[in-house]
Each structure stands twice: as C-alpha cells, then as structure tokens.
Scaffold this active site. Structure first.
Site, PDB file in Angstrom:
ATOM      1  N   LYS A   9       0.861  -1.200   0.000  1.00  0.00           N
ATOM      2  CA  LYS A   9       0.000   0.000   0.000  1.00  0.00           C
ATOM      3  C   LYS A   9       0.889   1.239   0.000  1.00  0.00           C
ATOM      4  O   LYS A   9       1.948   1.232  -0.620  1.00  0.00           O
ATOM      5  CB  LYS A   9      -0.986  -0.048   1.173  1.00  0.00           C
ATOM      6  N   HIS A  85      -7.994  -3.253  -6.373  1.00  0.00           N
ATOM      7  CA  HIS A  85      -7.965  -3.401  -4.921  1.00  0.00           C
ATOM      8  C   HIS A  85      -9.142  -2.628  -4.321  1.00  0.00           C
ATOM      9  O   HIS A  85      -9.533  -1.583  -4.835  1.00  0.00           O
ATOM     10  CB  HIS A  85      -6.636  -2.887  -4.350  1.00  0.00           C
ATOM     11  N   GLU A  87      -9.392  -0.651  -1.971  1.00  0.00           N
ATOM     12  CA  GLU A  87      -9.155   0.776  -1.661  1.00  0.00           C
ATOM     13  C   GLU A  87      -9.227   1.620  -2.925  1.00  0.00           C
ATOM     14  O   GLU A  87      -9.657   2.781  -2.883  1.00  0.00           O
ATOM     15  CB  GLU A  87      -7.805   0.917  -0.946  1.00  0.00           C
ATOM     16  N   GLU A 153     -10.897 -10.749  -1.743  1.00  0.00           N
ATOM     17  CA  GLU A 153     -10.634  -9.926  -0.567  1.00  0.00           C
ATOM     18  C   GLU A 153     -11.956  -9.395  -0.014  1.00  0.00           C
ATOM     19  O   GLU A 153     -12.492  -8.395  -0.517  1.00  0.00           O
ATOM     20  CB  GLU A 153      -9.710  -8.759  -0.937  1.00  0.00           C
ATOM     21  N   SER A 195      -6.451  -9.553   6.393  1.00  0.00           N
ATOM     22  CA  SER A 195      -6.036  -9.924   7.752  1.00  0.00           C
ATOM     23  C   SER A 195      -5.328 -11.277   7.827  1.00  0.00           C
ATOM     24  O   SER A 195      -5.534 -12.035   8.778  1.00  0.00           O
ATOM     25  CB  SER A 195      -7.234  -9.872   8.702  1.00  0.00           C
TER      26      SER A 195
HETATM   27  P1  PGA Z   1      -4.494  -6.645   5.313  1.00  0.00           P
HETATM   28  O1  PGA Z   1      -4.688  -6.097   3.809  1.00  0.00           O
HETATM   29  O2  PGA Z   1      -3.674  -7.921   5.202  1.00  0.00           O
HETATM   30  O3  PGA Z   1      -3.767  -5.560   6.033  1.00  0.00           O
HETATM   31  O4  PGA Z   1      -5.869  -6.928   5.837  1.00  0.00           O
HETATM   32  C1  PGA Z   1      -4.906  -6.974   2.743  1.00  0.00           C
HETATM   33  C2  PGA Z   1      -5.049  -6.186   1.463  1.00  0.00           C
HETATM   34  O5  PGA Z   1      -5.646  -5.111   1.480  1.00  0.00           O
HETATM   35  O6  PGA Z   1      -4.540  -6.612   0.385  1.00  0.00           O
END
Ligand code: PGA
Length: 233
Positions: A9, A85, A87, A153, A195
């Site tokens: 990220k 993704h 985000e 995800e 996670s």
């Molecule tokens: P995280 O993020 O492992 O911090 O939950 C996963 C991702 O967004 O690819």
C-alpha cells in the site's frame, strides 16, 4: 506451491524494500514470493522475489498527467500489478469495467494482473456476497489474453483483524474457481486476502481452491512476512 504476495500500500522506503528482498532471499521455500510496492520503489530484482505495482493506467501512453502505463511498469522492473484493490474501488470509484480495462492493459504490457474482488459489509449483510463475487469475476477478468491471478478480498475484513469462517472462504473460492473455469480460465490461481497473519496463514491456505494469499499489513516487516511464507510448503 503457493503464491504469497505482499501489498505494501502507501508504506515503506527503498531501504526497507532492500532489507525485505535480502531477508526473503535467505528463505528456503518453493512458494512464489511477490512484493507489490509503491511506484517509486519499483526496481528490477534478480532472484526469487518478484516485484509488482499496485495500480496501472488503462491507457498505454499520452496526455494522462500522473498516470503510469503498463510499459512503464515493466520498464521499471515490475512483472505483476494489483488491479481493482478495494481501496481503489472505494476511494477512486473504480468499477468492474474500469478494473477489466486496467487488467487488459496489464496483459498487453506483459504483466500478470492480480485482480481483486470482494464484498463490502453492507453487501455481506444483505446476503449478496456470492452475487458480488461472481459479477466481480465475470466483469473484471478479461475474456482473453495471458495469465491472470484473482484475489478474493472480503472488503469488510481488510486491515480489520477479521476473517471469514473457513466455510465462507471455501464457498467464495469454489465459486470463483468455477466461474473462471466457465470463462475458459480454469486453473487460474485464486488468492485469499484480508487480515492474513503468521498464525492463520497455514489454516487459510489449506482450504480448497486457496492457491495463496495477498497480505497487507503483515507484509511490511520480514519478521511478520516470513512466517506466512514458511507456514506452507
Ligand atoms: P491486510 O490487507 O492484510 O492488512 O488486511 C490486505 C489487502 O488489502 O490486500
């Protein structure tokens, strides 16, 4: 063999990446290791670790200020790129059609797109998980072109320390694998992301149709990331 991909990220430095690459170079594993880093940290890397980006323009060149093309990513040393993704979908309003255009641009540039799909908490609570996933795959994965990777995800679980039950992960991954087969893309690797940590990675990767993991927070430090890589053969 599993695929273990890190998504940094908007974190890290070039020095931290050097440290991670050196640390991963000493890991005895047959798993495929990928680090998806900010654009400014892309560089060619020899050895077991492959480098990826986190976004790509759907255009190949021209007057698109601030955008980065697939050709530029390969030129900088990337061989993978995350597209869609959650985000990007949430903060940049990327639709399945946008994601498909980006994945197509990646394939045209010779990159392997890691195409993310997953449901929000509202969609989960409305019992729409399976519908969102199937539409996500059918509309975000290009019909033709080279190899892709799909990542499931669940958006409500990312960075939240939450994970779906094993049965929920199994149902989602089975649906994704079947949908990809129906699209003529049988055998496409499907990663789980949200996670993932050293203490749950092996259990998650033992679930049917889980071909690896996409790891956010726990991919930033060798001490957190390496136990995930070595948790499976
Ligand atoms: P995280 O993020 O492992 O911090 O939950 C996963 C991702 O967004 O690819």
């Amino acid at each position: 063999m599993k695929i273990i991909a890190g998504n940094w990220k908007m974190n890290g430095t070039r020095a931290a990446l050097d440290e991670m690459i050196t640390a991963l170079g000493n890991v005895d594993t047959k798993n495929r290791m990928i680090l998806c880093v900010p654009f400014t940290m892309l560089r060619p890397v020899n050895g077991a670790v492959k480098i990826g980006a986190q976004d790509i323009s759907s255009h190949d060149h021209g007057a698109y200020t601030g955008e980065i093309s697939g050709g530029m990513l390969t030129d900088a040393g990337a061989s993978y790129v995350i597209v869609g993704h959650s985000e990007r979908r949430a903060y940049h309003n990327e639709s399945n059609a946008d994601v498909c255009a980006k994945a197509t641009a990646a394939l045209q540039a010779g990159l392997v797109p890691i195409i993310c799909v997953g449901e929000t908490m509202d969609e989960k609570n409305a019992d729409r998980t399976m519908e969102i996933i199937e539409h996500g795959v059918r509309e975000s994965v290009p019909q033709s072109g080279g190899d892709v990777i799909v990542a499931y995800e669940p958006r409500w679980a990312i960075g939240a320390g939450l994970t779906p039950s094993d049965d929920e992960i199994a149902s989602a991954h089975t649906l994704i694998a079947n949908t990809l087969a129906d699209m003529g893309r049988g055998g496409t690797p499907v990663l789980y992301g949200a996670s993932v940590k050293g203490n749950n990675a092996a259990q998650i990767m033992a679930i049917d149709h889980v071909d690896g993991v996409l790891v956010g927070g726990a991919s930033l430090k060798p001490d957190d990331f390496i136990p995930i890589i070595t948790s499976v053969k």
